[in-house]
Design a protein around this motif. Structure first.
Motif, short mmCIF file in Angstrom:
data_model
loop_
_atom_site.label_atom_id
_atom_site.label_comp_id
_atom_site.label_asym_id
_atom_site.label_seq_id
_atom_site.Cartn_x
_atom_site.Cartn_y
_atom_site.Cartn_z
N PRO A 81 38.01 10.01 -1.67
CA PRO A 81 39.35 10.48 -2.08
C PRO A 81 39.50 10.63 -3.59
O PRO A 81 40.42 11.29 -4.06
CB PRO A 81 40.29 9.40 -1.52
N GLU A 82 38.59 10.03 -4.36
CA GLU A 82 38.66 10.15 -5.83
C GLU A 82 38.14 11.50 -6.32
O GLU A 82 38.29 11.83 -7.49
CB GLU A 82 37.80 9.05 -6.48
N VAL A 83 37.48 12.24 -5.43
CA VAL A 83 36.91 13.54 -5.83
C VAL A 83 37.93 14.62 -5.46
O VAL A 83 38.18 14.86 -4.28
CB VAL A 83 35.56 13.80 -5.11
N PRO A 84 38.53 15.31 -6.47
CA PRO A 84 39.58 16.27 -6.13
C PRO A 84 39.03 17.55 -5.49
O PRO A 84 39.67 18.11 -4.60
CB PRO A 84 40.23 16.57 -7.49
N TYR A 85 37.88 18.01 -5.95
CA TYR A 85 37.23 19.17 -5.36
C TYR A 85 35.79 19.23 -5.84
O TYR A 85 35.38 18.44 -6.71
CB TYR A 85 38.00 20.48 -5.65
N VAL A 86 35.02 20.13 -5.23
CA VAL A 86 33.59 20.25 -5.54
C VAL A 86 33.37 21.60 -6.24
O VAL A 86 34.05 22.59 -5.90
CB VAL A 86 32.75 20.16 -4.25
N ILE B 75 32.79 17.01 -8.35
CA ILE B 75 31.33 16.90 -8.15
C ILE B 75 30.74 18.30 -8.28
O ILE B 75 31.23 19.26 -7.69
CB ILE B 75 31.01 16.30 -6.76
N ASP B 76 29.67 18.38 -9.08
CA ASP B 76 28.98 19.64 -9.35
C ASP B 76 27.67 19.67 -8.54
O ASP B 76 26.91 18.70 -8.58
CB ASP B 76 28.68 19.70 -10.85
N VAL B 77 27.43 20.76 -7.82
CA VAL B 77 26.25 20.85 -6.93
C VAL B 77 25.26 21.88 -7.48
O VAL B 77 25.65 22.98 -7.86
CB VAL B 77 26.68 21.27 -5.50
N ASP B 78 23.98 21.50 -7.50
CA ASP B 78 22.87 22.39 -7.86
C ASP B 78 21.86 22.37 -6.73
O ASP B 78 21.64 21.31 -6.14
CB ASP B 78 22.14 21.89 -9.12
N ILE B 79 21.21 23.48 -6.49
CA ILE B 79 20.30 23.51 -5.33
C ILE B 79 19.14 24.46 -5.56
O ILE B 79 19.26 25.44 -6.31
CB ILE B 79 21.10 23.91 -4.06
N MET B 80 18.04 24.18 -4.90
CA MET B 80 16.93 25.13 -4.81
C MET B 80 16.29 25.02 -3.44
O MET B 80 16.13 23.91 -2.90
CB MET B 80 15.86 24.87 -5.86
N ILE B 81 15.94 26.16 -2.87
CA ILE B 81 15.01 26.19 -1.74
C ILE B 81 13.67 26.54 -2.40
O ILE B 81 13.46 27.66 -2.85
CB ILE B 81 15.42 27.23 -0.68
N GLY B 82 12.81 25.54 -2.50
CA GLY B 82 11.58 25.71 -3.30
C GLY B 82 10.52 26.52 -2.60
O GLY B 82 9.72 27.21 -3.24
N GLU B 83 10.50 26.44 -1.27
CA GLU B 83 9.51 27.20 -0.51
C GLU B 83 10.04 28.62 -0.33
O GLU B 83 11.03 28.85 0.38
CB GLU B 83 9.28 26.55 0.86
N ALA B 84 9.39 29.59 -0.98
CA ALA B 84 9.90 30.96 -0.98
C ALA B 84 10.06 31.50 0.44
O ALA B 84 11.00 32.25 0.73
CB ALA B 84 8.96 31.85 -1.80
#
Ligand SMILES: CC(C)(COP(=O)(O)OP(=O)(O)OC[C@H]1O[C@@H](n2cnc3c(N)ncnc32)[C@H](O)[C@@H]1OP(=O)(O)O)[C@@H](O)C(=O)NCCC(=O)NCCS
Length: 165
Positions: A117-122, A85-94
């Motif tokens: 359990p099917e996700v080996p790592y993030v 699983i690939d994670v993307d993020i933003m804190i939009g409020e500066a």
């Protein structure tokens, strides 16, 4: 701060568009037009997203998904399976950047993903000069795995969080 993730609703979209245009976000997420188009498109089953609330206020957005084989290969990540699983993020409020909210949200998504359990790592990929992002992922239990060249973002740091943390 009390950090919580909840489903994104249509009513949130104008605020997220504003965040995508904010200078500190577009610097790493890229020009907002394409991101706004994607935001307004049906997400499908692959892409999951959540609004980040801190003490009841809307402050950011986190996205997570299985990357495609094509995306991984284009980045030279031939050994990384599509089950990650690939994670993307933003804190939009500066004003809310640098207060621990990003770390908390990343940790929640990583732990939820690893409960399957099917996700080996993030995984996460951040621009090599995005020190705040690398630090937030590290605080959320990610380790630097390697550098790689991303087609869009240039030199990036590839980080992983495995189950034992
Ligand atoms: C990256 C981001 C999500 C992190 O969220 P956040 O809530 O600001 O992160 P946190 O407050 O949990 O942690 C940030 C850490 O980076 C550190 N940091 C900030 N700027 C830094 C810099 N220039 N160099 C080194 N460390 C830096 C902070 O000091 C903090 O570490 P500390 O707690 O040890 O002091 C947020 O800054 C953001 O949305 N940035 C714009 C969009 C973006 O870059 N998204 C990520 C794309 S991969």
């Amino acid at each position: 701060m009390n950090v919580r993730l909840r489903d994104v609703t249509d009513a949130d979209l104008p605020l997220i568009e504003r965040w995508l245009c904010a200078e500190h976000v577009r610097r790493y997420w890229g020009e907002p037009e394409e991101n706004i188009r994607l935001l307004r498109s049906p997400t499908g089953a692959r892409l999951r997203r959540a609004l980040i609330e801190a003490d009841g206020r809307k402050v950011g957005l986190v996205l997570w998904q299985h990357p495609s084989r094509q995306e991984l290969d284009a980045a030279g990540l031939f050994d990384v399976p599509e089950d990650v699983i690939d994670v993307d993020i933003m804190i939009g409020e500066a004003a809310d950047v640098g207060r621990g909210v990003g770390t908390a949200a990343i940790r929640m998504v990583a732990e939820a993903a690893l409960a399957d359990p099917e996700v080996p790592y993030v995984i996460a990929a951040t621009s090599i000069d995005n020190r705040a992002s690398q630090r937030a992922f590290a605080k959320a239990g990610f380790d630097v795995d390697r550098d790689f060249d991303d087609v869009q973002s240039g030199r990036c740091v590839f980080m992983t969080r495995h189950r034992q943390k």
